[in-house]
Design a protein around this motif. Structure first.
Motif, PDB file in Angstrom:
ATOM      1  N   GLY A  45     -56.446  10.654  18.300  1.00  0.00           N
ATOM      2  CA  GLY A  45     -56.482   9.227  18.010  1.00  0.00           C
ATOM      3  C   GLY A  45     -55.085   8.651  18.121  1.00  0.00           C
ATOM      4  N   ALA A  46     -54.982   7.365  17.867  1.00  0.00           N
ATOM      5  CA  ALA A  46     -53.699   6.702  18.113  1.00  0.00           C
ATOM      6  C   ALA A  46     -52.655   7.029  17.052  1.00  0.00           C
ATOM      7  CB  ALA A  46     -53.898   5.196  18.214  1.00  0.00           C
ATOM      8  N   THR A  47     -53.074   7.412  15.854  1.00  0.00           N
ATOM      9  CA  THR A  47     -52.077   7.837  14.864  1.00  0.00           C
ATOM     10  C   THR A  47     -51.324   9.045  15.412  1.00  0.00           C
ATOM     11  OG1 THR A  47     -53.379   6.984  13.018  1.00  0.00           O
ATOM     12  CG2 THR A  47     -51.756   8.695  12.501  1.00  0.00           C
ATOM     13  N   GLU A  48     -52.082   9.984  15.960  1.00  0.00           N
ATOM     14  CA  GLU A  48     -51.427  11.154  16.560  1.00  0.00           C
ATOM     15  C   GLU A  48     -50.621  10.767  17.797  1.00  0.00           C
ATOM     16  OE1 GLU A  48     -53.923  14.496  17.708  1.00  0.00           O
ATOM     17  OE2 GLU A  48     -52.198  15.430  18.662  1.00  0.00           O
ATOM     18  N   GLU A  83     -45.119  -3.406  13.226  1.00  0.00           N
ATOM     19  CA  GLU A  83     -45.832  -2.297  13.875  1.00  0.00           C
ATOM     20  C   GLU A  83     -46.853  -1.663  12.928  1.00  0.00           C
ATOM     21  OE1 GLU A  83     -45.462  -0.988  17.186  1.00  0.00           O
ATOM     22  OE2 GLU A  83     -44.579  -2.969  17.318  1.00  0.00           O
ATOM     23  N   HIS A  84     -47.718  -0.853  13.520  1.00  0.00           N
ATOM     24  CA  HIS A  84     -48.672  -0.068  12.725  1.00  0.00           C
ATOM     25  C   HIS A  84     -47.901   0.982  11.920  1.00  0.00           C
ATOM     26  CE1 HIS A  84     -52.014   2.778  11.973  1.00  0.00           C
ATOM     27  NE2 HIS A  84     -52.769   1.696  12.084  1.00  0.00           N
ATOM     28  N   LYS A  85     -48.466   1.378  10.780  1.00  0.00           N
ATOM     29  CA  LYS A  85     -47.805   2.370   9.922  1.00  0.00           C
ATOM     30  C   LYS A  85     -47.574   3.704  10.633  1.00  0.00           C
ATOM     31  CE  LYS A  85     -47.417   0.106   5.966  1.00  0.00           C
ATOM     32  NZ  LYS A  85     -46.099  -0.207   5.365  1.00  0.00           N
ATOM     33  N   CYS A 114     -45.392   1.957  23.876  1.00  0.00           N
ATOM     34  CA  CYS A 114     -46.190   0.804  23.477  1.00  0.00           C
ATOM     35  C   CYS A 114     -47.489   1.287  22.834  1.00  0.00           C
ATOM     36  CB  CYS A 114     -46.490  -0.034  24.722  1.00  0.00           C
ATOM     37  SG  CYS A 114     -47.318  -1.582  24.337  1.00  0.00           S
ATOM     38  N   ASP A 115     -47.724   0.876  21.592  1.00  0.00           N
ATOM     39  CA  ASP A 115     -49.005   1.121  20.927  1.00  0.00           C
ATOM     40  C   ASP A 115     -49.953   0.030  21.425  1.00  0.00           C
ATOM     41  OD1 ASP A 115     -51.183   0.907  19.213  1.00  0.00           O
ATOM     42  OD2 ASP A 115     -50.066   1.569  17.447  1.00  0.00           O
ATOM     43  N   ALA A 116     -50.827   0.420  22.356  1.00  0.00           N
ATOM     44  CA  ALA A 116     -51.701  -0.570  22.999  1.00  0.00           C
ATOM     45  C   ALA A 116     -53.128  -0.497  22.471  1.00  0.00           C
ATOM     46  CB  ALA A 116     -51.689  -0.363  24.510  1.00  0.00           C
ATOM     47  N   VAL A 117     -53.299   0.059  21.276  1.00  0.00           N
ATOM     48  CA  VAL A 117     -54.647   0.296  20.745  1.00  0.00           C
ATOM     49  C   VAL A 117     -55.514  -0.965  20.779  1.00  0.00           C
ATOM     50  CG1 VAL A 117     -55.939   0.867  18.653  1.00  0.00           C
ATOM     51  CG2 VAL A 117     -53.940   2.215  19.293  1.00  0.00           C
ATOM     52  N   GLN A 118     -54.969  -2.089  20.339  1.00  0.00           N
ATOM     53  CA  GLN A 118     -55.797  -3.296  20.229  1.00  0.00           C
ATOM     54  C   GLN A 118     -55.944  -4.034  21.557  1.00  0.00           C
ATOM     55  OE1 GLN A 118     -57.536  -4.228  17.551  1.00  0.00           O
ATOM     56  NE2 GLN A 118     -56.697  -2.755  16.105  1.00  0.00           N
ATOM     57  N   ALA A 119     -55.074  -3.748  22.499  1.00  0.00           N
ATOM     58  CA  ALA A 119     -55.089  -4.481  23.765  1.00  0.00           C
ATOM     59  C   ALA A 119     -55.871  -3.755  24.855  1.00  0.00           C
ATOM     60  CB  ALA A 119     -53.660  -4.714  24.251  1.00  0.00           C
ATOM     61  N   VAL A 136     -53.453   4.904  22.946  1.00  0.00           N
ATOM     62  CA  VAL A 136     -54.754   4.225  22.907  1.00  0.00           C
ATOM     63  C   VAL A 136     -55.707   5.033  22.026  1.00  0.00           C
ATOM     64  CG1 VAL A 136     -54.407   3.284  25.223  1.00  0.00           C
ATOM     65  CG2 VAL A 136     -55.750   5.369  24.956  1.00  0.00           C
ATOM     66  N   SER A 137     -56.747   4.356  21.542  1.00  0.00           N
ATOM     67  CA  SER A 137     -57.710   4.987  20.644  1.00  0.00           C
ATOM     68  C   SER A 137     -59.126   4.588  21.034  1.00  0.00           C
ATOM     69  CB  SER A 137     -57.426   4.538  19.206  1.00  0.00           C
ATOM     70  OG  SER A 137     -58.348   5.135  18.326  1.00  0.00           O
ATOM     71  N   ALA A 138     -60.029   5.565  21.093  1.00  0.00           N
ATOM     72  CA  ALA A 138     -61.396   5.277  21.548  1.00  0.00           C
ATOM     73  C   ALA A 138     -62.153   4.351  20.607  1.00  0.00           C
ATOM     74  CB  ALA A 138     -62.171   6.598  21.714  1.00  0.00           C
ATOM     75  N   HIS A 139     -61.950   4.524  19.294  1.00  0.00           N
ATOM     76  CA  HIS A 139     -62.832   3.789  18.368  1.00  0.00           C
ATOM     77  C   HIS A 139     -62.459   2.324  18.193  1.00  0.00           C
ATOM     78  CE1 HIS A 139     -60.639   3.464  14.386  1.00  0.00           C
ATOM     79  NE2 HIS A 139     -59.875   4.372  14.959  1.00  0.00           N
ATOM     80  N   LYS A 140     -61.403   1.881  18.857  1.00  0.00           N
ATOM     81  CA  LYS A 140     -61.087   0.450  18.857  1.00  0.00           C
ATOM     82  C   LYS A 140     -61.618  -0.219  20.124  1.00  0.00           C
ATOM     83  CE  LYS A 140     -58.614   1.003  15.063  1.00  0.00           C
ATOM     84  NZ  LYS A 140     -57.191   0.781  14.885  1.00  0.00           N
ATOM     85  N   MET A 141     -62.248   0.569  20.989  1.00  0.00           N
ATOM     86  CA  MET A 141     -62.746   0.014  22.261  1.00  0.00           C
ATOM     87  C   MET A 141     -64.156   0.533  22.571  1.00  0.00           C
ATOM     88  SD  MET A 141     -60.210   2.102  24.882  1.00  0.00           S
ATOM     89  CE  MET A 141     -61.049   1.500  26.331  1.00  0.00           C
TER      90      MET A 141
HETATM   91  C1  LIG Z   1     -56.214   1.637  14.570  1.00  0.00           C
HETATM   92  C2  LIG Z   1     -54.808   1.595  15.053  1.00  0.00           C
HETATM   93  C3  LIG Z   1     -54.019   2.749  15.111  1.00  0.00           C
HETATM   94  C4  LIG Z   1     -54.522   4.086  14.629  1.00  0.00           C
HETATM   95  O1  LIG Z   1     -55.493   4.591  15.487  1.00  0.00           O
HETATM   96  P1  LIG Z   1     -56.438   5.806  15.014  1.00  0.00           P
HETATM   97  O2  LIG Z   1     -57.091   6.252  16.278  1.00  0.00           O
HETATM   98  O3  LIG Z   1     -57.393   5.212  14.033  1.00  0.00           O
HETATM   99  O4  LIG Z   1     -55.568   6.842  14.417  1.00  0.00           O
HETATM  100  C5  LIG Z   1     -52.739   2.643  15.596  1.00  0.00           C
HETATM  101  N1  LIG Z   1     -52.251   1.466  16.011  1.00  0.00           N
HETATM  102  C6  LIG Z   1     -52.969   0.340  15.969  1.00  0.00           C
HETATM  103  C7  LIG Z   1     -52.384  -0.933  16.463  1.00  0.00           C
HETATM  104  C8  LIG Z   1     -54.263   0.359  15.486  1.00  0.00           C
HETATM  105  O5  LIG Z   1     -54.972  -0.773  15.438  1.00  0.00           O
END
Ligand SMILES: *Cc1c(COP(=O)(O)O)cnc(C)c1O
Length: 389
Positions: free
Chosen positions: A72-75, A104-106, A180-185, A203-208
């Motif tokens: 996931g994107a935390t990793e 930024e994200h935590k 770049c943390d592009a999770v939301q984009a 990137v993260s699957a569960h946000k898309m």
């Molecule tokens: C949800 C999110 C993460 C974390 O992603 P996970 O896959 O849940 O670990 C990181 N950055 C942003 C911007 C997020 O929205």
């Protein structure tokens, strides 16, 4: 229409039925380990993983060999930030300098904190009041020992889309790597690692519309080749950057989520931004004292984050059991002190504690938005009327 109505798409998205269908065989007959090179179970799994890798790469303009699958994107954020700075340390750079932003994200901010404790110099830039980065500040912050800049594509609380291309160009000019943390984009707006000058991207699957527990890190292989120190020791999977048996069903799901996004992103964007604008227009028309956080100009289609004067965010949420919305982000919903993102853009006092984040997405309907708007208006009026004078 079923309640509660889900309006928390930044926290997670429902799995698209097409994604689920594609994943199911990999929980059943196609259970092979993608690293088993001696039989057809392994080959099938490997084939599925490689197809997914090509799909993820295609949606960001990368090549398949640049995709590292993660949990996931935390990793991904941890691997990018600690991995690039760690590799610079190993290459004899002493204690390298890292630059990020307060919004930024935590996963990035806490990684920065860990680096700081290990003796690195860290600069945390404050966004402007509209949530955007001050590019001159970034330019000034980059020093001779800077190795990495990490700025997210779009914010998960206020939806602000950063001028990523300009950030990429500055980093390129100064010969500093850009994460770049592009999770939301990703999957919501066009993202291209070449045009945007991105060297690493989470990137993260569960946000898309994919499953939870799977994501990816893009790591540039040429012009320049980016060195990343692995954060987990083991079998040397994923070009040695991320050991661990691959989550085959999850990776298949991420791949299909990317393939669907490639086809439907533009249509989703138009529809979802129309719904978001309708929600905003109605709240502003029927209520006084609505303050929208962040800029409307550079914003994710599905995001609306606002505060209501004289109304506690928590009380509003308690009064709206039929809406699944959030006060700030899911990650902040456990702690006090208000959202670190709103604080970073200078939101103070009661505005800070009265914010509600609406997150709309692919499965949100007009009927749901109209109902939600009506309920928010009602409850805000009730709470204001009940206030002691
Ligand atoms: C949800 C999110 C993460 C974390 O992603 P996970 O896959 O849940 O670990 C990181 N950055 C942003 C911007 C997020 O929205």
């Amino acid at each position: 229409m079923h309640t509660p109505i889900y309006l928390d798409y930044h926290a997670t998205t429902p799995v698209d039925p097409r994604v689920l269908d594609a994943m199911l065989p990999y929980f059943g007959p196609q259970f092979g380990n993608a690293a088993s090179g001696t039989h057809s179970f392994g080959w099938q799994a490997e084939g599925a993983v490689e197809l997914a890798r090509r799909r993820v790469a295609a949606l960001m303009g990368a090549s398949a060999g640049e995709i590292v699958f993660t949990s996931g994107a935390t990793e991904s954020d941890n691997l990018a930030v600690k991995g690039v700075v760690g590799a610079a340390c190993e290459a004899g750079h002493g204690a390298p300098h890292f630059i990020t932003m307060a919004s930024e994200h935590k996963a990035v901010l806490d990684s920065a904190h860990t680096l700081e404790k290990a003796g690195c110099r860290v600069t945390v830039l404050r966004p402007r009041a509209d949530g955007l980065i001050d590019l001159d500040q970034l330019r000034e912050a980059i020093a001779a020992d800077t190795v990495l800049v990490s700025v997210m594509y779009a914010n998960n609380e206020i939806g602000t889309i950063q001028p990523v291309r300009e950030i990429g160009a500055i980093c390129r000019e100064k010969n500093v790597r850009f994460h770049c943390d592009a999770v939301q984009a990703f999957g919501k707006v066009p993202v291209n690692v070449e045009a945007d000058g991105i060297d690493l991207m989470s990137v993260s699957a569960h946000k898309m519309y994919g499953p939870k527990g799977v994501g990816a890190l893009y790591v540039r292989r040429k012009n320049p080749r980016v060195a990343v120190a692995a954060q987990m020791d083991g079998g040397g999977h994923e070009s040695g950057m991320r050991s661990g048996t691959l989550n085959v069903p999850g990776i298949v799901g991420l791949g299909v989520a990317c393939e669907v996004a490639a086809r439907e992103m533009a249509e989703d964007h138009a529809r979802v931004s129309g719904l978001r604008d309708r929600l905003k227009a109605r709240l502003e028309a029927e209520l006084d004292g609505v303050r929208v956080h962040g800029t409307m100009e550079h914003r994710l289609a599905g995001n609306l984050n606002c505060s209501f004067a004289d109304v506690e965010g928590d009380a509003l949420l308690v009064g709206l059991p039929e809406l699944a919305v959030s006060a700030g982000s899911a990650c902040n919903s456990h702690g006090g002190g208000g959202s670190h993102v709103l604080r970073a853009i200078g939101v103070e006092g009661e505005w800070l504690h009265s914010s509600v984040r609406f997150g709309l997405g692919r499965f949100t309907t007009g009927e749901e938005v109209d109902y939600a708007a009506g309920r928010v208006v009602e409850v805000v009026r009730q709470l204001r009327a009940a206030r002691p004078v």
